[in-house]
Scaffold this motif. Sequence first.
Motif, PDB file in Angstrom:
ATOM      1  N   SER A 123      -7.298   8.596  -0.311  1.00  0.00           N
ATOM      2  CA  SER A 123      -8.491   7.907   0.181  1.00  0.00           C
ATOM      3  C   SER A 123      -9.540   8.921   0.605  1.00  0.00           C
ATOM      4  O   SER A 123     -10.733   8.743   0.360  1.00  0.00           O
ATOM      5  CB  SER A 123      -8.142   7.015   1.368  1.00  0.00           C
ATOM      6  OG  SER A 123      -7.209   6.041   1.006  1.00  0.00           O
ATOM      7  N   SER A 146       0.814  -1.212   0.000  1.00  0.00           N
ATOM      8  CA  SER A 146       0.000   0.000   0.000  1.00  0.00           C
ATOM      9  C   SER A 146       0.852   1.269   0.000  1.00  0.00           C
ATOM     10  O   SER A 146       0.384   2.315   0.424  1.00  0.00           O
ATOM     11  CB  SER A 146      -0.912   0.027   1.215  1.00  0.00           C
ATOM     12  OG  SER A 146      -1.483  -1.221   1.421  1.00  0.00           O
ATOM     13  N   GLN A 179      -9.680   0.176   0.220  1.00  0.00           N
ATOM     14  CA  GLN A 179      -8.269  -0.132   0.432  1.00  0.00           C
ATOM     15  C   GLN A 179      -8.109  -1.317   1.384  1.00  0.00           C
ATOM     16  O   GLN A 179      -7.307  -2.200   1.150  1.00  0.00           O
ATOM     17  CB  GLN A 179      -7.566   1.100   1.007  1.00  0.00           C
ATOM     18  CG  GLN A 179      -6.068   0.971   1.134  1.00  0.00           C
ATOM     19  CD  GLN A 179      -5.403   2.311   1.371  1.00  0.00           C
ATOM     20  OE1 GLN A 179      -6.058   3.303   1.681  1.00  0.00           O
ATOM     21  NE2 GLN A 179      -4.093   2.362   1.202  1.00  0.00           N
TER      22      GLN A 179
END
Lengths: 261, 298, 256, 256, 267
Positions: free
Chosen positions: D42, C175, D86
């Motif tokens: 995000s 990530s 995610q």
Amino acid sequence: MTQSKGLVYIRRFVIVLAVLAIYIWAFAGLPTLELKETSIEVISAILAGIFSPDWGYVYDPGGEDLLRGLLDTVAIAILGTFIAGILCIPFAFMAANNIMKNKAVVGINKFILSFIRVFPDIVLALLFIKAVGPGEFAGVLALGIGAIGMLGKLISESIENVDLSAKEALIATGANPIKTFIFAIVPQVLPNYFSFVMYRLEVNMRAATVLGVIGAGGIGTPLIFALSVRDWERVGIILLGIIVMVTIVDIISSKVRARFT
Amino acid sequence: ACGDGGSKETDGEASGSDSEEGDEMEELTVQFVPSQNADTLEAKAKPLEKLLGDELGIPVKVSVSTDYNTIVEAMKSDKVDVGFLPPTAYVLAEEQDAAEVIIQAQRYGVNDEDGSPTDELVDSYKSMFIVREDSDIQSVEDLKGKKIGYQNVTSSAGFVWPAATLMDAGIHPLEDMEPVTLKGHDQAIISLLNGDIDVAVTFQDARNVVAGDYEDVFEETRVIEFTEPIPNDTITVRPEISDDMKEKITKAFIEIGKDEEGQEIIRDIYSHEGYVESQDSNFDIVREYEEKVSKEVN
Amino acid sequence: MIEFKNVSKVYPNGTRGLTNIDLTIEEGEFVVIVGLSGAGKSTFLRSVNRLHEITEGEINVNNKSITKAKGKALYEIRRDIGMIFQNFNLVKRSSVMRNVLSGRVGYHSTLRMIFGLFPKHDKELALDALERVGLKDKAYVRADQLSGGQQQRVSIARALAQEAKVILADEPVASLDPLTTKQVMDDLAKINEELKITMIVNLHSVDLAKKYATRIIGLKEGKVVFDGSVSEATDKAFEQIYGKVDEENVRKRAAK
Amino acid sequence: MIEFKNVSKVYPNGTRGLTNIDLTIEEGEFVVIVGLSGAGKSTFLRSVNRLHEITEGEINVNNKSITKAKGKALYEIRRDIGMIFQNFNLVKRSSVMRNVLSGRVGYHSTLRMIFGLFPKHDKELALDALERVGLKDKAYVRADQLSGGQQQRVSIARALAQEAKVILADEPVASLDPLTTKQVMDDLAKINEELKITMIVNLHSVDLAKKYATRIIGLKEGKVVFDGSVSEATDKAFEQIYGKVDEENVRKRAAK
Amino acid sequence: MRKVEVQQQPQNLSIPPSKTKPILTMILIMLLVLGSGWQINFSFTELIDGLPNMWELIVQLVPPNWAYFSEVTSPMLETIRMAVVGTTFGGLLAFPLSMLAAKNIFFSSWITGPARFILNLIRTLPELLLAALFVAIFGIGPIPGIFALMLFSLGIIAKLFYESVESIDPGPMEAMTAVGANKIKWIIFGVVPQVMSSFMSFFLYAFEINIRAAAVLGLVGAGGIGLYYEKTLGFFEYGKTSSIIVYTLIVVLIIDYFSTKIREKLT
Ligand SMILES: Nc1ncnc2c1ncn2[C@@H]1O[C@H](COP(=O)(O)OP(=O)(O)OP(=O)(O)O)[C@@H](O)[C@H]1O
Ligand SMILES: Nc1ncnc2c1ncn2[C@@H]1O[C@H](COP(=O)(O)OP(=O)(O)OP(=O)(O)O)[C@@H](O)[C@H]1O
Ligand SMILES: [Mg+2]
Ligand SMILES: [Mg+2]
């Protein structure tokens, strides 16, 4: 593989059937519901009494009034809950099957907790009365020991429900079970722990029956007396007092939990 | 049966006086269990503490309990010195050498006709069979097969005496009746009014308790029979207490019953009007009834 | 030195995780494990420190059998193996600092840990590790308030703070952005070189594997299908690991 | 069409997520968002379907303000926006199938959903989606028994089954091997092209971004520092997004 | 804009949070506990001195009077029957009420506030009062008993349950928000799978309480095992008392066994 799957289905079927049977049995034995003629008069009398509480009871210079009663109750409940809150921890820990891998240890602890739970409050109270005489101290001990069963059970089950991924991380660092428990499980269980302990505090405050039997003072005895002679005004004011007390505990409880969630 | 050791050490003092027979009592512990035949009660202890303390000259600790079993056990373990026990409880306690009666409480009698108090002080009360006004039950004989509301089997007025009365009439209190156990004489009367039971057995006159909630209770119900008298509540002491002390305690209570201020307090709190000395033989009747009934029932 | 002796693992639901793995990883190697999703890479790593029980065979870590170790012996073997998890495994409710410190618990007495009394040295170590991954200023934030990449870096810091002799890393950079990726991989390489710490890393990026590894192990359906140095890992080798680039086929295999 | 009108977001603990974002994404675009870990990618995605409340500004989706929408209107806007998370956000205790089906609930009456009665069509859709990500044979396995990459693919399948008009994907390929990555990205591209579904995808891989995007948006500390077509996204541009490759500096910035 | 600037200040997240607050809380709790201990004359020596007395009673509790088993079987069954029905209805009501009371399900305190108030009220009502009301409404018998048990279970389950709902993983709920689920669908798919196991655990716990504390059934003339405690203790027949305890223990262990099985299924 297929055979065991078949077995699983059969077992599931049997369980469903058993539950169904229990329900049919339970409902079949019920009489029909009917309302009584006296209800309106009696209930309106009760409600009228409860809604015109006996304010005179709130404070009495003689010393045996609502405020003093509540204060006693709170003191007994706090101490009783504190004792149980501490003593239940090892039991809860050892009764959780995802922490203790030894099935026998888990079984024994679960058994002990069940045993404490089925032990009637009044018999527990009796034991402590024989030890320390009737009064608040016996009340505290009875509440403190009696609550271990419930707290231990609920907490161990909430331990069994936690997310175990963090536990893996701790195991991987070479932590022994106790360290793993403290670092990976405790932070997750803490909100539940406080929630259960606070709930128990509330239960203890309402444990009028036991405390009344023990002669421990507190608000329980006057409540029982008032109910048994149908003095609804008195019941009303005591209820009001308890509701206020419980609401305060509830507010504190959610504040405390907010810290840990 | 059990050890002695007279005094209570609530303040954590060393228990040095183990062997003495309580003549040096430093503190007196009194516990009170309400009798079932009261229509007002207060869960108060402090006023009696003061009255008794003044009379006896030692500190007195009074507490209120709702269950006599715990008092008896506490007396057995020397944790309570004086107990207010209902008659059945006293008999059971005496059997176990846990208690010795010194006093009985007095109350005003009850008018059989309308349930109002008389002006005569008595040391006993009665239990009664009560049915709905429109019921066709006229006497105990008619009760056979009817639904009856008892109290717990340890209750004198709610079970033992009425059961004995039934037996005298040739009716088995459990097998010939349809028994229900209720909790509280008030509930018995409400259930009677509701039609859930055909006959209730309560102390005389429990309808006063319900009258506040249900005005017509006296008009709508009818008493068909009274039982034999039941001795009133007792005041008992642990047998190990010295005779001297027993004497003192007896005198103290009787004084309180005579004193105007004292009388007001014991009336308000325990619904007692006064106290008279008593002896164990007064309770032979209780034993007799217990035996008679329990032989059939257990 | 880590030795796999004919190791197999079958999950309780019947899925085969590993089949007959037999290999030795020497001290100081930088091993990268590659393979399709579901090939058994995570299972391989988790077997090394016995997070999963293997169903057959034996694994030795520095000549001690972790498969047979018990109690304190097991804890001590594990203490020397740091792990970076694919899905971080952080205690979401605890602070970043506490998560990193938890990598140190193997070094202290249980009693001490019950009261959470970490020596100053540990706190410095933890802060150093956090600085390495660029998260020093989030030390007292709760872990669930971090972005995905930040959480992954906390998990890396925890393994670094552990001062282990072997580090198992399950997709440590999945990530992360390219820069942080480079930085983390460089760090792992540096630790590997300077301190001779053995690295076993699962990676999805063939480029990264080629760049950092000294040895590449290819897994496929739980079996070792490639094991060799970087120079041996030709495109052909990767084709073997990942299967032909045959769109229809890929789907089927990936599902295994 | 998605319109950001001067949008800012500050987290309750004071961290700045987004600052003054002002842009429009047209129907059918394939937008890739890049930026350092913690840059706000995000946060950007979650603002589009209002998973987070923004603290300032307004967002319109197809000319309807999602910022102001309430109740049914809000649900319908959201139903048309699929999201790949995610960290997957799967219900670990439920089966893969049920997780995927949960993407369909927006289409049915509440009563029906209380009894979990999905029409056959939905089940076919779900199986199709699972097949697309190569997980058809795991349909009835519990989600927590999957490997990391498999979980990510379940999350993708859920979004596909939703038949949305916009798909938000938060690092959809982070835990996937190169082949599955290619396959998933190809799928997203195909859906984008054939069905004109708008894609907004967070990616860490510059290569992938260049390969699939029609437009690249670079975020840095919550601000848009680059917004242009792939051809405009030169190495220089990426340098601006990620900061100079200055090792010391990277660490500091990455932490922001 | 202004607001944003103000909020930008607490960025110093790199220094450890101050320890004074937790320490003060600890001190406060200790003071409360010590204060309570003082108020009630807590004394270990008294307890230790009294232990032999306690033993005296324990000796009387064993052995249980095995013959008594057959006598309490039918009240035990009666109790179980009423507990099954009462707990089921209580649980059915508790589920929606707890959802309304949980702050991570309904964010507005206009909803959670009243729901919690109702729950507090239900929990506060003493059994004796419930008995007085129900006997007046329904007369005596199993019906008021079931109503009483229902309210009882409702209070227990709902309180424990909403608090445990408040500590679940928000991830799946977020996913359901994103697919455009309305509140009910959101709960069914995002919340229920996560909480089912603890709901069952509380449900069975309430069931267990209802069986062993069924004194309330005695209050409404519905029989139940509670009366038998009173009876045996009243006659000082401790052997019988302990046989009731053993009996209840067996029933509770059976429930426990199923509770574990069912929760395993749900986890
Ligand atoms: N707890 C479990 N129970 C049952 N099967 C499992 C479990 N964990 C993993 N598996 C299965 O074992 C196989 C190997 O899983 P593993 O996690 O090792 O894959 P991986 O190579 O790490 O994949 P990825 O790259 O997707 O993380 C997969 O098919 C997976 O579904
Ligand atoms: N719930 C939260 N509370 C407070 N701060 C948060 C929260 N979530 C994210 N942040 C902070 O907001 C910033 C932006 O986070 P965001 O998740 O958008 O980053 P990102 O670009 O997605 O990073 P990554 O690539 O690591 O996932 C980060 O500094 C992060 O720490
Ligand atoms: Mg993996
Ligand atoms: Mg992110």
